[in-house]
Motif scaffolding. Structure first.
Motif, PDB file in Angstrom:
ATOM      1  N   ARG A   1       0.833  -1.209   0.000  1.00  0.00           N
ATOM      2  CA  ARG A   1       0.000   0.000   0.000  1.00  0.00           C
ATOM      3  C   ARG A   1       0.866   1.257   0.000  1.00  0.00           C
ATOM      4  NH1 ARG A   1      -3.166  -3.251   3.576  1.00  0.00           N
ATOM      5  NH2 ARG A   1      -2.105  -2.350   5.376  1.00  0.00           N
ATOM      6  N   GLU A   2       1.936   1.224   0.801  1.00  0.00           N
ATOM      7  CA  GLU A   2       2.809   2.385   0.891  1.00  0.00           C
ATOM      8  C   GLU A   2       3.495   2.669  -0.438  1.00  0.00           C
ATOM      9  OE1 GLU A   2       6.430   4.080   3.748  1.00  0.00           O
ATOM     10  OE2 GLU A   2       5.432   2.188   4.202  1.00  0.00           O
ATOM     11  N   LEU A   3       3.855   1.629  -1.147  1.00  0.00           N
ATOM     12  CA  LEU A   3       4.517   1.801  -2.444  1.00  0.00           C
ATOM     13  C   LEU A   3       3.532   2.117  -3.564  1.00  0.00           C
ATOM     14  CD1 LEU A   3       7.175  -1.082  -2.418  1.00  0.00           C
ATOM     15  CD2 LEU A   3       7.475   1.325  -1.804  1.00  0.00           C
ATOM     16  N   GLY A   4       2.245   1.970  -3.266  1.00  0.00           N
ATOM     17  CA  GLY A   4       1.253   2.222  -4.311  1.00  0.00           C
ATOM     18  C   GLY A   4       1.168   1.092  -5.312  1.00  0.00           C
ATOM     19  N   TYR A   5       1.456  -0.115  -4.851  1.00  0.00           N
ATOM     20  CA  TYR A   5       1.443  -1.273  -5.746  1.00  0.00           C
ATOM     21  C   TYR A   5       0.016  -1.632  -6.146  1.00  0.00           C
ATOM     22  CZ  TYR A   5       1.812  -6.154  -7.252  1.00  0.00           C
ATOM     23  OH  TYR A   5       1.710  -7.329  -7.950  1.00  0.00           O
ATOM     24  N   THR A   6      -0.208  -1.823  -7.433  1.00  0.00           N
ATOM     25  CA  THR A   6      -1.495  -2.271  -7.957  1.00  0.00           C
ATOM     26  C   THR A   6      -1.274  -3.549  -8.742  1.00  0.00           C
ATOM     27  OG1 THR A   6      -2.283   0.000  -8.184  1.00  0.00           O
ATOM     28  CG2 THR A   6      -3.492  -1.692  -9.389  1.00  0.00           C
ATOM     29  N   PRO A   7      -1.822  -4.692  -8.253  1.00  0.00           N
ATOM     30  CA  PRO A   7      -1.589  -5.960  -8.957  1.00  0.00           C
ATOM     31  C   PRO A   7      -2.295  -5.982 -10.314  1.00  0.00           C
ATOM     32  CG  PRO A   7      -3.187  -6.258  -7.207  1.00  0.00           C
ATOM     33  CD  PRO A   7      -2.649  -4.866  -7.054  1.00  0.00           C
ATOM     34  N   ASN A   8      -1.660  -6.638 -11.241  1.00  0.00           N
ATOM     35  CA  ASN A   8      -2.265  -6.849 -12.564  1.00  0.00           C
ATOM     36  C   ASN A   8      -3.033  -8.164 -12.496  1.00  0.00           C
ATOM     37  OD1 ASN A   8      -2.718  -7.734 -15.268  1.00  0.00           O
ATOM     38  ND2 ASN A   8      -1.111  -6.328 -15.979  1.00  0.00           N
ATOM     39  N   ALA A   9      -4.353  -8.066 -12.374  1.00  0.00           N
ATOM     40  CA  ALA A   9      -5.164  -9.264 -12.157  1.00  0.00           C
ATOM     41  C   ALA A   9      -5.044 -10.253 -13.304  1.00  0.00           C
ATOM     42  CB  ALA A   9      -6.626  -8.865 -11.952  1.00  0.00           C
ATOM     43  N   ALA A  10      -5.040  -9.751 -14.519  1.00  0.00           N
ATOM     44  CA  ALA A  10      -4.976 -10.652 -15.673  1.00  0.00           C
ATOM     45  C   ALA A  10      -3.644 -11.389 -15.709  1.00  0.00           C
ATOM     46  CB  ALA A  10      -5.183  -9.861 -16.963  1.00  0.00           C
ATOM     47  N   ALA A  11      -2.543 -10.640 -15.467  1.00  0.00           N
ATOM     48  CA  ALA A  11      -1.230 -11.285 -15.492  1.00  0.00           C
ATOM     49  C   ALA A  11      -1.103 -12.285 -14.353  1.00  0.00           C
ATOM     50  CB  ALA A  11      -0.133 -10.218 -15.383  1.00  0.00           C
ATOM     51  N   ARG A  12      -1.603 -11.904 -13.187  1.00  0.00           N
ATOM     52  CA  ARG A  12      -1.522 -12.802 -12.035  1.00  0.00           C
ATOM     53  C   ARG A  12      -2.286 -14.092 -12.293  1.00  0.00           C
ATOM     54  NH1 ARG A  12      -3.881 -10.490  -6.582  1.00  0.00           N
ATOM     55  NH2 ARG A  12      -5.788 -10.607  -7.814  1.00  0.00           N
ATOM     56  N   SER A  13      -3.437 -13.958 -12.913  1.00  0.00           N
ATOM     57  CA  SER A  13      -4.246 -15.135 -13.211  1.00  0.00           C
ATOM     58  C   SER A  13      -3.522 -16.078 -14.154  1.00  0.00           C
ATOM     59  CB  SER A  13      -5.593 -14.714 -13.804  1.00  0.00           C
ATOM     60  OG  SER A  13      -6.351 -15.836 -14.144  1.00  0.00           O
ATOM     61  N   MET A  14      -2.828 -15.518 -15.161  1.00  0.00           N
ATOM     62  CA  MET A  14      -2.117 -16.365 -16.116  1.00  0.00           C
ATOM     63  C   MET A  14      -0.959 -17.099 -15.451  1.00  0.00           C
ATOM     64  SD  MET A  14      -2.079 -14.305 -19.739  1.00  0.00           S
ATOM     65  CE  MET A  14      -1.473 -12.761 -19.097  1.00  0.00           C
ATOM     66  N   VAL A  15      -0.301 -16.435 -14.492  1.00  0.00           N
ATOM     67  CA  VAL A  15       0.862 -17.034 -13.847  1.00  0.00           C
ATOM     68  C   VAL A  15       0.456 -18.066 -12.800  1.00  0.00           C
ATOM     69  CG1 VAL A  15       2.861 -16.565 -12.375  1.00  0.00           C
ATOM     70  CG2 VAL A  15       2.332 -15.045 -14.296  1.00  0.00           C
ATOM     71  N   THR A  16      -0.564 -17.715 -11.981  1.00  0.00           N
ATOM     72  CA  THR A  16      -0.910 -18.547 -10.835  1.00  0.00           C
ATOM     73  C   THR A  16      -2.108 -19.455 -11.069  1.00  0.00           C
ATOM     74  OG1 THR A  16      -2.415 -16.904  -9.897  1.00  0.00           O
ATOM     75  CG2 THR A  16      -0.083 -16.697  -9.322  1.00  0.00           C
ATOM     76  N   SER A  17      -2.837 -19.259 -12.182  1.00  0.00           N
ATOM     77  CA  SER A  17      -4.108 -19.950 -12.447  1.00  0.00           C
ATOM     78  C   SER A  17      -5.161 -19.567 -11.414  1.00  0.00           C
ATOM     79  CB  SER A  17      -3.914 -21.485 -12.438  1.00  0.00           C
ATOM     80  OG  SER A  17      -3.015 -21.862 -13.455  1.00  0.00           O
ATOM     81  N   ARG A  18      -4.965 -18.425 -10.748  1.00  0.00           N
ATOM     82  CA  ARG A  18      -5.919 -17.931  -9.765  1.00  0.00           C
ATOM     83  C   ARG A  18      -6.282 -16.494 -10.079  1.00  0.00           C
ATOM     84  NH1 ARG A  18      -3.181 -20.113  -4.134  1.00  0.00           N
ATOM     85  NH2 ARG A  18      -3.076 -22.317  -4.738  1.00  0.00           N
ATOM     86  N   THR A  19      -7.489 -16.119  -9.678  1.00  0.00           N
ATOM     87  CA  THR A  19      -7.955 -14.751  -9.895  1.00  0.00           C
ATOM     88  C   THR A  19      -7.928 -13.914  -8.632  1.00  0.00           C
ATOM     89  OG1 THR A  19     -10.238 -15.406  -9.442  1.00  0.00           O
ATOM     90  CG2 THR A  19      -9.490 -15.525 -11.741  1.00  0.00           C
ATOM     91  N   GLY A  20      -7.790 -14.556  -7.469  1.00  0.00           N
ATOM     92  CA  GLY A  20      -7.871 -13.823  -6.218  1.00  0.00           C
ATOM     93  C   GLY A  20      -9.293 -13.440  -5.847  1.00  0.00           C
ATOM     94  N   LEU A  21     -10.271 -14.063  -6.522  1.00  0.00           N
ATOM     95  CA  LEU A  21     -11.678 -13.776  -6.268  1.00  0.00           C
ATOM     96  C   LEU A  21     -12.302 -14.915  -5.459  1.00  0.00           C
ATOM     97  CD1 LEU A  21     -12.776 -12.527  -9.808  1.00  0.00           C
ATOM     98  CD2 LEU A  21     -12.088 -11.139  -7.835  1.00  0.00           C
ATOM     99  N   VAL A  22     -13.059 -14.549  -4.429  1.00  0.00           N
ATOM    100  CA  VAL A  22     -13.767 -15.518  -3.584  1.00  0.00           C
ATOM    101  C   VAL A  22     -15.262 -15.244  -3.703  1.00  0.00           C
ATOM    102  CG1 VAL A  22     -14.192 -16.300  -1.227  1.00  0.00           C
ATOM    103  CG2 VAL A  22     -11.855 -15.794  -1.977  1.00  0.00           C
ATOM    104  N   GLY A  23     -16.011 -16.242  -4.149  1.00  0.00           N
ATOM    105  CA  GLY A  23     -17.460 -16.100  -4.223  1.00  0.00           C
ATOM    106  C   GLY A  23     -18.096 -16.377  -2.873  1.00  0.00           C
ATOM    107  N   VAL A  24     -19.134 -15.611  -2.544  1.00  0.00           N
ATOM    108  CA  VAL A  24     -19.886 -15.816  -1.303  1.00  0.00           C
ATOM    109  C   VAL A  24     -21.369 -15.817  -1.645  1.00  0.00           C
ATOM    110  CG1 VAL A  24     -20.402 -14.965   1.015  1.00  0.00           C
ATOM    111  CG2 VAL A  24     -18.100 -14.704   0.077  1.00  0.00           C
ATOM    112  N   VAL A  25     -22.071 -16.853  -1.214  1.00  0.00           N
ATOM    113  CA  VAL A  25     -23.500 -16.994  -1.523  1.00  0.00           C
ATOM    114  C   VAL A  25     -24.318 -16.837  -0.251  1.00  0.00           C
ATOM    115  CG1 VAL A  25     -25.278 -18.505  -2.487  1.00  0.00           C
ATOM    116  CG2 VAL A  25     -22.962 -18.551  -3.431  1.00  0.00           C
TER     117      VAL A  25
END
Length: 331
Positions: free
Chosen positions: A49-73
């Protein structure tokens, strides 16, 4: 801390790792909800947060096979329990650098289309084909608050212990004619609380409760309470199997001029915020929402990391909170 990007370059995970004194792999796990010590995750998130880092969701998904999204019903946002529980789940998800996508009942297809990494169900009922199908496919699923027999991870409060505490409290106040306004068929919260009340009454040698079905619906609960309170021999205590139902009992009693707790004691389950309001002061069983949310999100992430883990079931303590709506039987 000076921002290391330089020449307009946005900070990267390498910059965060250098500032945190950790490896880039550790930073990646922390930012993507993987297994990292809590203190390390907190430090990495603070630095990002201090560095102002903003993750690239699309790139992260391609590398990790994850989106960082959690569904809640959820199923009923008019019940104050669910907004409060969602706050705690959202906080637990955010603490892991993930994001929550909310769905109010219905099919989870939209969540799956958004490629969520896993789903937390907060209001599953027995026989849910959707939960069983996801569990059979080894898709990461956790049941929070309500549980079903589907072979997946689950976290709930100790409903039998809470029910026993309510019965003990009412019995010690001299109550013998106790009614229960039950909830939704197939909901484990209703079934386990009702069973716990019945068992404890039997252990004390007291009559079984007069049970009325409400489906956790406020209007049905008002009608059921009105019917009970206008009977020839009305109960001296009514237990609602959630706080919303207990609030309905309080309003029905007020409409009939029945004094609480002078003529009627009322108790609920969940301990939503309104229960503590001075004008209500509801005696109720407190659900450990923050702990349930934290453990549900933790189990989900462990399931995401290791899909082959055996199903886990955790039961967390529930406490009786005595307020002004319960009192001794009038003699």
């Amino acid at each position: 801390m000076a921002k290391p990007g330089g020449r307009g370059r946005p900070p990267t995970s390498v910059d965060i790792a250098r500032a945190a004194g950790t490896s880039q792999a550790t930073v990646s796990r922390a930012l993507n909800g993987g297994r990292v010590a809590a203190a390390t995750r907190d430090r990495i998130l603070a630095i990002s947060r201090e560095l102002g880092y903003t993750p690239n969701a699309a790139a992260r998904s391609m590398v990790t096979s994850r989106t960082g999204l959690v569904g809640v019903v959820v199923s009923d946002l008019t019940n104050p329990f669910y907004p409060e529980f969602l706050e705690e789940i959202a906080a637990a998800v955010a603490a892991r650098g993930q994001h929550m996508l909310l769905q109010n009942a219905g099919s989870v297809e939209l969540l799956l289309q958004q490629r969520v990494d896993g789903i937390v169900f907060t209001a599953a009922v027995e026989g849910s084909a959707e939960v069983a199908d996801l569990a059979a496919r080894r898709f990461p699923v956790v049941l929070a608050n309500r549980v079903v027999d589907a072979g997946c991870d689950s976290v709930e409060g100790d409903h039998p212990a809470g029910a026993a505490a309510v019965v003990d409290h009412l019995a010690e106040l001299g109550h013998r004619r106790i009614a229960v306004l039950a909830g939704l068929p197939g909901a484990s919260t209703s079934a386990r609380r009702l069973d716990g009340i019945g068992r404890r009454l039997a252990e004390r040698g007291l009559p079984p409760p007069d049970v009325r079905e409400t489906g956790f619906d406020y209007d049905r609960a008002v009608d059921a309470a009105t019917d009970l309170l206008t009977a020839a021999a009305p109960p001296t205590a009514i237990v609602g199997l959630n706080d919303q139902v207990a609030f309905a009992v309080l309003n029905a009693a007020a409409a009939l001029g029945v004094a609480v707790p002078g003529e009627l004691s009322v108790a609920g389950f969940d301990d939503v915020r309104q229960a503590a309001w001075p004008t209500l002061g509801l005696t109720t069983v407190r659900q450990p929402l923050a702990a349930m949310a934290a453990r549900s999100v933790a189990l989900l992430n462990e399931r995401i990391d290791e899909p082959g883990l055996p199903p886990r079931h955790e039961v967390l303590p529930a406490d009786l909170i005595v307020r002004r709506t319960t009192g001794p039987v009038r003699t």
